[in-house]
Write an enzyme that holds these catalytic residues in place. Sequence first.
Site, PDB file in Angstrom:
ATOM      1  N   SER A  62       0.847  -1.192   0.000  1.00 45.67           N
ATOM      2  CA  SER A  62       0.000   0.000   0.000  1.00 45.67           C
ATOM      3  C   SER A  62       0.879   1.237   0.000  1.00 45.67           C
ATOM      4  CB  SER A  62      -0.885   0.029   1.248  1.00 45.67           C
ATOM      5  OG  SER A  62      -1.469   1.304   1.386  1.00 45.67           O
TER       6      SER A  62
ATOM      7  N   TYR B 145      -1.376  -1.574  10.195  1.00 51.54           N
ATOM      8  CA  TYR B 145      -1.595  -1.881   8.773  1.00 51.54           C
ATOM      9  C   TYR B 145      -0.335  -1.571   7.958  1.00 51.54           C
ATOM     10  CZ  TYR B 145      -3.670  -1.572   4.071  1.00 51.54           C
ATOM     11  OH  TYR B 145      -3.944  -1.732   2.733  1.00 51.54           O
TER      12      TYR B 145
HETATM   13  N1  LIG Z   1      -8.575  -0.336  -1.452  1.00 51.41           N
HETATM   14  C1  LIG Z   1      -7.499   0.380  -1.248  1.00 51.41           C
HETATM   15  O1  LIG Z   1      -7.558   1.607  -1.188  1.00 51.41           O
HETATM   16  C2  LIG Z   1      -6.152  -0.293  -1.116  1.00 51.41           C
HETATM   17  C3  LIG Z   1      -5.021   0.529  -1.129  1.00 51.41           C
HETATM   18  C4  LIG Z   1      -3.769  -0.050  -0.996  1.00 51.41           C
HETATM   19  C5  LIG Z   1      -3.645  -1.414  -0.853  1.00 51.41           C
HETATM   20  N2  LIG Z   1      -4.749  -2.191  -0.830  1.00 51.41           N
HETATM   21  C6  LIG Z   1      -4.554  -3.642  -0.658  1.00 51.41           C
HETATM   22  O2  LIG Z   1      -5.129  -4.310  -1.754  1.00 51.41           O
HETATM   23  C7  LIG Z   1      -5.596  -5.601  -1.349  1.00 51.41           C
HETATM   24  C8  LIG Z   1      -7.065  -5.773  -1.743  1.00 51.41           C
HETATM   25  O3  LIG Z   1      -7.814  -4.772  -1.094  1.00 51.41           O
HETATM   26  P1  LIG Z   1      -9.338  -4.437  -1.463  1.00 51.41           P
HETATM   27  O4  LIG Z   1      -9.496  -2.983  -1.275  1.00 51.41           O
HETATM   28  O5  LIG Z   1      -9.709  -5.050  -2.729  1.00 51.41           O
HETATM   29  O6  LIG Z   1     -10.072  -5.180  -0.226  1.00 51.41           O
HETATM   30  P2  LIG Z   1     -11.596  -5.666  -0.092  1.00 51.41           P
HETATM   31  O7  LIG Z   1     -12.459  -4.995  -1.075  1.00 51.41           O
HETATM   32  O8  LIG Z   1     -11.911  -5.551   1.360  1.00 51.41           O
HETATM   33  O9  LIG Z   1     -11.496  -7.235  -0.492  1.00 51.41           O
HETATM   34  C9  LIG Z   1     -10.763  -8.086   0.331  1.00 51.41           C
HETATM   35  C10 LIG Z   1     -10.686  -9.469  -0.285  1.00 51.41           C
HETATM   36  O10 LIG Z   1      -9.908 -10.284   0.595  1.00 51.41           O
HETATM   37  C11 LIG Z   1     -10.643 -11.443   0.954  1.00 51.41           C
HETATM   38  N3  LIG Z   1     -10.351 -11.885   2.311  1.00 51.41           N
HETATM   39  C12 LIG Z   1     -10.626 -11.263   3.481  1.00 51.41           C
HETATM   40  N4  LIG Z   1     -10.227 -12.008   4.527  1.00 51.41           N
HETATM   41  C13 LIG Z   1      -9.666 -13.126   3.989  1.00 51.41           C
HETATM   42  C14 LIG Z   1      -9.064 -14.280   4.553  1.00 51.41           C
HETATM   43  N5  LIG Z   1      -8.949 -14.426   5.876  1.00 51.41           N
HETATM   44  N6  LIG Z   1      -8.608 -15.244   3.713  1.00 51.41           N
HETATM   45  C15 LIG Z   1      -8.719 -15.111   2.372  1.00 51.41           C
HETATM   46  N7  LIG Z   1      -9.288 -14.037   1.789  1.00 51.41           N
HETATM   47  C16 LIG Z   1      -9.747 -13.066   2.594  1.00 51.41           C
HETATM   48  C17 LIG Z   1     -12.090 -11.046   0.806  1.00 51.41           C
HETATM   49  O11 LIG Z   1     -12.859 -12.230   0.585  1.00 51.41           O
HETATM   50  P3  LIG Z   1     -14.208 -12.550   1.431  1.00 51.41           P
HETATM   51  O12 LIG Z   1     -15.209 -11.523   1.089  1.00 51.41           O
HETATM   52  O13 LIG Z   1     -14.586 -13.926   0.988  1.00 51.41           O
HETATM   53  O14 LIG Z   1     -13.821 -12.506   2.887  1.00 51.41           O
HETATM   54  C18 LIG Z   1     -12.034 -10.137  -0.421  1.00 51.41           C
HETATM   55  O15 LIG Z   1     -12.067 -10.902  -1.599  1.00 51.41           O
HETATM   56  C19 LIG Z   1      -5.351  -5.677   0.166  1.00 51.41           C
HETATM   57  O16 LIG Z   1      -4.141  -6.364   0.418  1.00 51.41           O
HETATM   58  C20 LIG Z   1      -5.221  -4.219   0.574  1.00 51.41           C
HETATM   59  O17 LIG Z   1      -4.441  -4.066   1.732  1.00 51.41           O
HETATM   60  C21 LIG Z   1      -6.003  -1.670  -0.968  1.00 51.41           C
END
Ligand SMILES: NC(=O)c1ccc[n+]([C@@H]2O[C@H](COP(=O)([O-])OP(=O)(O)OC[C@H]3O[C@@H](n4cnc5c(N)ncnc54)[C@H](OP(=O)(O)O)[C@@H]3O)[C@@H](O)[C@H]2O)c1
Length: 249
Positions: A144, A157
């Site tokens: 991130s 985080y």
């Molecule tokens: N969104 C942002 O602004 C942002 C910025 C920088 C980095 N990131 C990083 O990008 C990645 C994806 O983020 P996102 O924003 O797409 O998150 P999100 O919308 O909250 O989606 C999270 C995903 O992870 C899965 N997940 C959660 N707990 C899990 C577990 N224990 N085992 C396996 N899968 C699990 C969820 O599946 P279920 O629904 O089945 O639980 C979902 O598919 C993360 O690593 C996050 O830190 C995001």
Amino acid sequence: MHHSKRKRSRVAIVTGASRGIGAEIALALAADGIAVIVNYATSADKANTIVKHIKQQGGTALAVKADLSKPDMATSLFDEAENTLGKVSILVNNAGVMELSPVADVTDVSFERQVSLNLCGPFRLMREAAKRLADDGRIINLSSSVVGLYQPGYAVYAATKAALEAMTKITAKELGGRGITVNAIAPGPVATELFLKGKSEELLDNIKNMNPFKRLGEPQDIARVVQFLSRSDATWINGQVVRANGGVV
Ligand SMILES: NC(=O)c1ccc[n+]([C@@H]2O[C@H](COP(=O)([O-])OP(=O)(O)OC[C@H]3O[C@@H](n4cnc5c(N)ncnc54)[C@H](OP(=O)(O)O)[C@@H]3O)[C@@H](O)[C@H]2O)c1
């Protein structure tokens, strides 16, 4: 009759691919002819919808439930991928959780939850990948852009992601001999549940205005970078952190 010899498609594991950024990554890789394991923890319906989309486009995908905060899941996820789709070439460590709080108020449960999913999970899958990934494979870890910002509330985080970046760069040096590249992508704000949860319209407008493009990132913006790094000919970017954020930091 003409028999064209079909090249076996490469196989990818995308963790947390039921929704958000991971879902777009799964779709993007499938569009490149890669067979995709769509991992999820609880959202079975959403994971199955992504698989259905991929199949409708003529691709190959399988939804696999695995809570990657649990120790044994990395091995069983690799086993299941190999047994169903074949040897894995691409690992995308995308599943993650973000819980913001000043250090003074972080509970042990919240600390554990973030460390176990954002750091232990990717570590165990990388350990598995180091032994089982096909030659010329790809490992892509989701970090991130907050790693470089040191904003209050982000201590745990950001620490999980900083540790993951360190592990990315070191693993990259270890696996080059087999042609495997290991990189991280550090998105800025992306419009997913993880980021939007609990933020007011006003705050979101402020965040958009800070970006040179005056918008949030979309999951596709990130998926395209994963798609590029996954390509067989993307051989010379290794051990890097790609800060995909529209230039905001
Ligand atoms: N969104 C942002 O602004 C942002 C910025 C920088 C980095 N990131 C990083 O990008 C990645 C994806 O983020 P996102 O924003 O797409 O998150 P999100 O919308 O909250 O989606 C999270 C995903 O992870 C899965 N997940 C959660 N707990 C899990 C577990 N224990 N085992 C396996 N899968 C699990 C969820 O599946 P279920 O629904 O089945 O639980 C979902 O598919 C993360 O690593 C996050 O830190 C995001």
